[in-house]
Design a protein around this motif. Structure first.
Motif, short mmCIF file in Angstrom:
data_model
loop_
_atom_site.label_atom_id
_atom_site.label_comp_id
_atom_site.label_asym_id
_atom_site.label_seq_id
_atom_site.Cartn_x
_atom_site.Cartn_y
_atom_site.Cartn_z
N UNK A 36 0.81 -1.21 0.00
CA UNK A 36 0.00 0.00 0.00
C UNK A 36 0.84 1.27 0.00
N UNK A 37 2.03 1.23 0.59
CA UNK A 37 2.93 2.38 0.47
C UNK A 37 3.34 2.56 -0.99
N UNK A 38 3.60 1.45 -1.67
CA UNK A 38 3.94 1.51 -3.10
C UNK A 38 2.76 2.04 -3.91
N UNK A 191 -11.55 -6.33 3.69
CA UNK A 191 -12.60 -5.37 4.03
C UNK A 191 -13.25 -4.84 2.75
N UNK A 192 -14.57 -4.81 2.73
CA UNK A 192 -15.28 -4.42 1.52
C UNK A 192 -16.63 -3.79 1.86
N UNK A 372 -6.56 -2.04 4.81
CA UNK A 372 -5.13 -1.74 4.82
C UNK A 372 -4.85 -0.39 4.15
N UNK A 373 -5.66 -0.01 3.20
CA UNK A 373 -5.42 1.27 2.54
C UNK A 373 -5.53 2.43 3.54
N UNK A 378 -2.49 6.36 7.54
CA UNK A 378 -2.04 6.71 8.88
C UNK A 378 -0.55 6.47 9.05
N UNK A 379 -0.08 5.32 8.56
CA UNK A 379 1.33 4.97 8.69
C UNK A 379 2.21 5.99 7.98
N UNK A 380 1.84 6.36 6.77
CA UNK A 380 2.63 7.31 6.01
C UNK A 380 2.68 8.67 6.70
#
Length: 393
Positions: A36-38, A191-192, A372-373, A378-380
């Motif tokens: 997801x970072x990519x 998740x959807x 995860x997206x 948040x992580x970034x």
């Protein structure tokens, strides 16, 4: 390329000792961090031990180093980056903006060394109950404690220590860590917002689950620490009921689990599927299941519970365990005491109340299945702030 405040320009290094084809919760978290970072156009790479006869096919770089198998813990491996000159040369040519270690072993030590050498932020996530692993491996609590003390010294060197859910703080404090911790959730690639009912119906048909049968599922390492024996013993107490049970994964206890299944005359009801690396196939098993059986008191923030929940499959968990954090009995899952009797009683009750299972499944999908997206966003943001603080210093 230079770092600029408010943006992550250089490569983010994601370090972990397990990565596909090894499939566990931390491996999956590492994979999703990188993916997801990519996707968000952030330069990222993964650093991990080599796995024999496996070729990577990811949209981001993966750097692997020499490794040897860990006796009794197949498929896990001990990494030896210091004796791999080709790997060392490749890593020296990467300019990192931040390094993130998801384990404190060979890849974690490598991340720490790179952070010191390049003077970049060092993040470490505390995922596992390491002392339990050490006690199983060395069969000596004193030596296991010394090894755990070494793990804590590793985390004390991090600029930030992350934990995947609040209850994990109890474990790291018990081990002796006194610093600050940040809760950063794990996500869920299942998740959807799409209707799940048609997916469940199709999956059950494909797996041959009859309308009058309950399907139970376990996904994870086949090891005693995860209370896998308790699952089989419980199934032995309800074998008069119509059900199918699927174990997905592998581990040192798999052969003994299969022997126990045979001994309890459960072979016609219980299947050992092995490792599934294809996510769409695994998703079908989660969707087909009525209940996800996960009585582990070993795990911290298990992803598998959230994956099951995303497919509206509620989990049966041990009351008070780290795995059961965020689970409310009869609302978005089911809680039991740690005994085969209590486990069997709960399953018998739920067999008579399918509407309770359906309601808990819907609530699980709405309460514990974060994508995860959204986690990557948040992580970034956290990475950017940490780089900014380091840059200012």
């Amino acid at each position: 390329m230079t770092k600029t405040v408010g943006d992550v320009m250089k490569t983010i290094g994601i370090f972990n000792d397990s990565f596909p084809p090894i499939m566990d919760g931390v491996s999956l978290a590492t994979q999703n961090y990188a993916y997801w970072l990519n996707q968000k156009k952030q330069p990222v790479c993964v650093i991990t031990p080599k796995s024999p006869n496996y070729s990577d096919n990811e949209p981001y770089p993966i750097y692997r180093y020499t490794s040897i198998p860990i006796l009794g813990r197949s498929p896990y491996r001990i990494g030896l980056p210091e004796i791999d000159p080709a790997f060392q040369m490749a890593i020296e040519n990467i300019s990192f903006g931040l390094v993130h270690a998801h384990c404190p072993f060979s890849s974690g030590r490598l991340a720490l060394n790179i952070a010191r050498k390049q003077k970049v932020p060092f993040v470490a996530t505390f995922h596992s109950k390491y002392r339990d692993d050490f006690e199983h491996s060395v069969h000596n609590k004193f030596i296991a404690k010394l090894m755990t003390d070494g793990i804590i010294r590793f985390f004390e060197k991090a600029d930030e220590v992350w934990i995947p859910q609040a209850s994990v703080e109890e474990t790291i404090r018990e081990y002796g860590f006194k610093g600050k911790v940040e809760v950063v959730d794990n996500g869920n690639d299942f998740a959807t917002n799409l209707p799940v009912a048609p997916i469940k119906m199709a999956a059950r048909k494909k797996l041959g689950i009859a309308d009058n049968e309950l399907m139970f599922l376990f996904v994870g390492q086949h090891i005693w620490e995860k209370n896998t024996r308790l699952i089989v013993e419980t199934l032995g107490e309800i074998k008069d009921l119509p059900f199918k049970m699927f174990f997905i994964g592998t581990g040192y206890a798999k052969a003994e689990l299969q022997e126990l299944v045979d001994k309890l005359d459960l072979s016609s009801k219980v299947s050992f599927v092995g490792v599934i690396t294809e996510r769409d196939t695994l998703k079908e098993y989660y969707a087909a299941a009525d209940l996800f059986l996960f009585p582990s008191i070993y795990d911290n923030a298990p992803l598998v519970v959230r994956e099951a929940g995303a497919m509206q499959t509620p989990s049966v968990l041990v009351k008070g365990s780290s795995s059961a954090e965020n689970i409310v009995d009869y609302y978005n899952g089911f809680l039991i005491e740690e005994s085969s009797r209590a486990f069997a009683e709960k399953l018998r009750e739920l067999f008579k109340s399918p509407e309770k299972i359906r309601e808990a499944g819907i609530n699980a999908s709405q309460s514990i299945a974060r994508s995860w997206e959204s986690i990557a966003e948040e992580v970034l943001d956290r990475y950017r702030k940490l780089i900014e603080r380091k840059w200012k210093r």
